[in-house]
Structures are given as structure tokens and as C-alpha cells.
Motif scaffolding. Structure first.
Motif, short mmCIF file in Angstrom:
data_model
loop_
_atom_site.label_atom_id
_atom_site.label_comp_id
_atom_site.label_asym_id
_atom_site.label_seq_id
_atom_site.Cartn_x
_atom_site.Cartn_y
_atom_site.Cartn_z
N ARG A 231 37.22 32.61 23.44
CA ARG A 231 36.36 33.43 24.31
C ARG A 231 37.18 34.10 25.40
NH1 ARG A 231 30.85 29.80 25.27
NH2 ARG A 231 30.12 29.83 23.10
N LEU A 232 38.12 33.35 25.98
CA LEU A 232 38.96 33.92 27.02
C LEU A 232 39.87 35.00 26.46
CD1 LEU A 232 39.90 30.69 29.03
CD2 LEU A 232 38.23 32.45 29.64
N ALA A 233 40.32 34.81 25.22
CA ALA A 233 41.14 35.84 24.57
C ALA A 233 40.33 37.11 24.36
CB ALA A 233 41.68 35.31 23.24
N ALA A 234 39.05 36.95 24.02
CA ALA A 234 38.18 38.11 23.84
C ALA A 234 37.99 38.86 25.15
CB ALA A 234 36.83 37.66 23.27
N VAL A 235 37.92 38.12 26.26
CA VAL A 235 37.79 38.75 27.57
C VAL A 235 39.06 39.53 27.90
CG1 VAL A 235 37.61 38.30 30.04
CG2 VAL A 235 36.15 37.07 28.46
N GLN A 236 40.22 38.95 27.56
CA GLN A 236 41.48 39.66 27.77
C GLN A 236 41.48 40.96 26.98
OE1 GLN A 236 43.83 38.95 29.84
NE2 GLN A 236 44.07 36.74 30.12
N SER A 237 41.02 40.89 25.75
CA SER A 237 40.99 42.09 24.90
C SER A 237 40.01 43.13 25.42
CB SER A 237 40.62 41.71 23.46
OG SER A 237 41.57 40.82 22.91
N ALA A 238 38.97 42.66 26.09
CA ALA A 238 37.96 43.58 26.62
C ALA A 238 38.50 44.39 27.79
CB ALA A 238 36.72 42.82 27.04
N GLY A 239 39.60 43.91 28.42
CA GLY A 239 40.22 44.68 29.48
C GLY A 239 40.13 44.09 30.87
N VAL A 240 39.93 42.76 30.96
CA VAL A 240 39.91 42.15 32.28
C VAL A 240 41.28 42.28 32.93
CG1 VAL A 240 40.60 39.82 31.57
CG2 VAL A 240 39.08 40.11 33.53
N SER A 241 41.30 42.47 34.24
CA SER A 241 42.58 42.63 34.96
C SER A 241 43.27 41.30 35.21
CB SER A 241 42.35 43.35 36.28
OG SER A 241 41.66 44.57 36.08
N ALA A 242 42.46 40.25 35.48
CA ALA A 242 43.00 38.91 35.74
C ALA A 242 41.87 37.90 35.59
CB ALA A 242 43.62 38.82 37.13
N ILE A 243 42.23 36.66 35.27
CA ILE A 243 41.27 35.57 35.13
C ILE A 243 41.68 34.44 36.06
CG2 ILE A 243 40.25 33.86 33.58
CD1 ILE A 243 40.72 35.76 31.28
N CYS A 244 40.71 33.92 36.80
CA CYS A 244 40.95 32.81 37.72
C CYS A 244 39.96 31.69 37.38
CB CYS A 244 40.77 33.26 39.16
SG CYS A 244 41.19 32.02 40.39
N SER A 245 40.46 30.48 37.19
CA SER A 245 39.61 29.36 36.80
C SER A 245 38.89 28.76 38.01
CB SER A 245 40.45 28.27 36.13
OG SER A 245 41.04 28.75 34.94
N LYS A 246 37.65 28.30 37.78
CA LYS A 246 36.93 27.51 38.76
C LYS A 246 37.31 26.05 38.57
CE LYS A 246 32.85 30.54 38.99
NZ LYS A 246 31.40 30.63 38.78
N PRO A 247 37.48 25.25 39.62
CA PRO A 247 37.28 25.59 41.02
C PRO A 247 38.32 26.57 41.54
CG PRO A 247 38.25 23.42 40.84
CD PRO A 247 37.90 23.84 39.46
N LEU A 248 37.91 27.40 42.46
CA LEU A 248 38.75 28.48 42.94
C LEU A 248 39.71 28.02 44.02
CD1 LEU A 248 36.11 31.34 43.27
CD2 LEU A 248 37.66 30.91 41.38
N SER A 249 40.99 28.27 43.80
CA SER A 249 41.99 28.06 44.83
C SER A 249 42.01 29.30 45.72
CB SER A 249 43.37 27.82 44.21
OG SER A 249 44.40 28.04 45.14
N TYR A 250 41.83 29.11 47.00
CA TYR A 250 41.83 30.25 47.92
C TYR A 250 43.14 31.03 47.84
CZ TYR A 250 41.67 32.92 52.28
OH TYR A 250 41.71 33.93 53.20
N ASP A 251 44.26 30.31 47.79
CA ASP A 251 45.56 30.98 47.70
C ASP A 251 45.65 31.85 46.46
OD1 ASP A 251 46.44 29.90 50.05
OD2 ASP A 251 47.60 28.28 49.13
#
Length: 266
Positions: A231-251
Motif C-alpha cells: 500500500r505504501l509503495a502504491a502511495v509512492q507511485s501515486a506521487g507523494v512527496s514524502a511519508i512520515c510514520s505515526k507516532p510523529l516525531s516533531y524533528d
């Protein structure tokens, strides 16, 4: 601001585990620590003296860590306090609400000193930026759309953006609402979206923006707890600029936003 200046509330029913956690905190020079076995007295104390960060176990005598962070996010005095879960829990039913509520990290039991250091560093940067007296004008003109079906998650992301002096923020409860706003002519310098949403999910939102909108090159940051690699690979193919996993690191979020906005030819 230094790590040693953080004020920490630790909520852990096991005296042994509290001793371990506090020992790690002390090793970073953190001495201003309040410790509790249960959540309710901790909440009462926090309302009087709000800490910078809460470190809590998942399974507490009077409620779960999920219940605790949900109550915190519903109280104006506590909604912006960073939350660190320390737990051996792996069940999705318990962890997903914690991720959605904006935990800054989920530390396993046992955790390493390095893992705690990273979580505390992210907390320190968040607190320092949030408490800064001088607003940066770097992002004054930036307009951001946050798309997430979780109200708590939307609010937490908005708090992060506010700490970065990004104040022009629109929100949408799912991809369908976001597409309506975009199709109605709203233009954005950055879009931050969840993946799993009703009606129109994150992947479908990205595909529409890239293929059918008037701003096909807008940076899109996906924040998600999705673990399925296909699913994440499909999102990459769709053209997402970047992916960040939850929980979110502020940095991490801060660095990604700076990178995406800098690279984007507005």
C-alpha cells in the motif's frame, strides 16, 4: 533550552519500572520529575502544574494510556503537552488511538537510552519552538491543508505547524472534503494527509491532485500508521512527496516540511 530543564510527569504502576524510567531521565540531567501510579491523580496534578512531557504506561490501574491521552487532548490546559507511551503493548486496538492522538513517540519495554534520547530531543525542540517569543517570518505566506479523519490527529498536526510559526492552516476531515476545497479553487503551498480515511483515502487524494487539479506539483506529505508495504509503495507511485510514520516525531516533521517547502517552486 536544555534537556535538564524539562519538567516530566511519569505515570507507571510498577515501582521497578518507574525507577528504571526515572533513572534514564536522571542520566540526561532531568531532575524535575513527578511520579504517579495512576492516571487520575496525575491528571489532577497536571491541571495545576502542567508538565512539558508525560511518560505513561499503557495499562494503568484506573484507565489505559489511550484513555489518558484522549482526556488530555480534550482539556485546553493539557492538549498541547507532549505524550510519550512506554509500553510492551503491540495490539493495534490499543496503539492506533495513541498514534492518532499525537504521541511524540512509543517506546518499547525495555527501551534503550538512545531511544529515549531521541524522543526527549524531539520533545525539547517542540517545547522550545512552541515557547519561543519571536515568531519567524519564514513561513508567514505559507498556506497548508491538513487532511485527517481524526480530530485529535488534525489538532496535533496544527499544533506542530503552529510551533513552526505556520498559522494559515485549513483542515479537512477526509479526502472528499479536501478535493472539494481544492476543486473550489483553494490553493496550497503544502498538503499534509493521512492515508486511511473514509470516502476518499490518501492515495486517491494524491492521484486526483497529481492528475486532475490545477496544482499538480504541490508538495504532499503523508502522515500515517499504515504498515502494509504494498500500500505504501502504491502511495509512492501515486506521487507523494514524502511519508512520515505515526507516532510523529516533531524533528522529523519539521525537517520534512522545511525540505519540501524549500524545494517547491512556489
Amino acid at each position: 533550552m536544555e534537556l535538564s530543564s524539562l519538567y516530566v510527569t511519569v505515570i507507571e504502576p510498577s515501582k521497578v519500572q518507574r525507577h528504571i524510567i526515572i533513572g534514564h531521565l536522571n542520566s540526561f540531567g532531568i531532575e524535575n520529575i513527578e511520579e504517579f501510579e495512576e492516571a487520575k491523580p496525575a491528571l489532577e496534578h497536571m491541571l495545576v502544574t502542567p508538565p512539558d512531557v508525560v511518560l505513561s504506561s499503557m495499562h494503568l490501574p484506573d484507565m489505559t494510556g489511550t484513555d489518558l491521552v484522549t482526556q488530555m487532548r480534550g482539556l485546553e490546559a493539557l492538549e498541547k503537552i507532549t505524550f510519550l507511551l512506554v509500553s510492551s503493548e503491540t495490539h493495534y486496538r490499543y496503539l492506533e488511538p495513541i498514534r492518532q492522538a499525537g504521541a511524540i513517540a512509543i517506546l518499547p519495554k525495555p527501551f534503550s537510552r538512545e531511544e529515549m534520547a531521541m524522543a526527549l530531543k524531539s520533545t525539547l525542540d517542540y517545547v522550545s519552538d512552541f515557547e519561543s517569543d519571536s515568531d519567524s517570518d519564514e513561513y508567514d505566506a505559507l498556506r497548508v491543508l491538513v487532511v485527517d479523519d481524526s480530530t485529535m490527529s488534525r489538532n496535533y498536526i496544527k499544533q506542530m505547524l503552529d510551533s513552526l510559526s505556520i498559522h494559515s492552516i485549513d483542515t479537512a476531515a477526509d479526502g472528499s472534503d479536501a478535493l472539494q476545497m481544492i476543486d473550489d479553487g483553494a490553493r496550497y503551498d503544502l498538503i499534509i494527509t493521512d492515508y486511511n480515511m473514509p470516502n476518499v483515502d490518501g492515495k486517491e487524494l494524491i492521484e486526483h491532485i497529481r492528475s486532475h487539479s490545477e496544482q499538480p506539483t504541490v508538495p504532499i506529505l503523508m502522515v500515517t500508521s499504515e504498515q502494509n508495504e504494498s500500500r505504501l509503495a502504491a502511495v509512492q507511485s501515486a506521487g507523494v512527496s514524502a511519508i512520515c510514520s505515526k507516532p510523529l516525531s516533531y524533528d522529523t516533521v519539521k525537517q520534512l516540511i522545511e525540505q519540501l517547502v524549500t524545494d517547491y517552486d512556489m
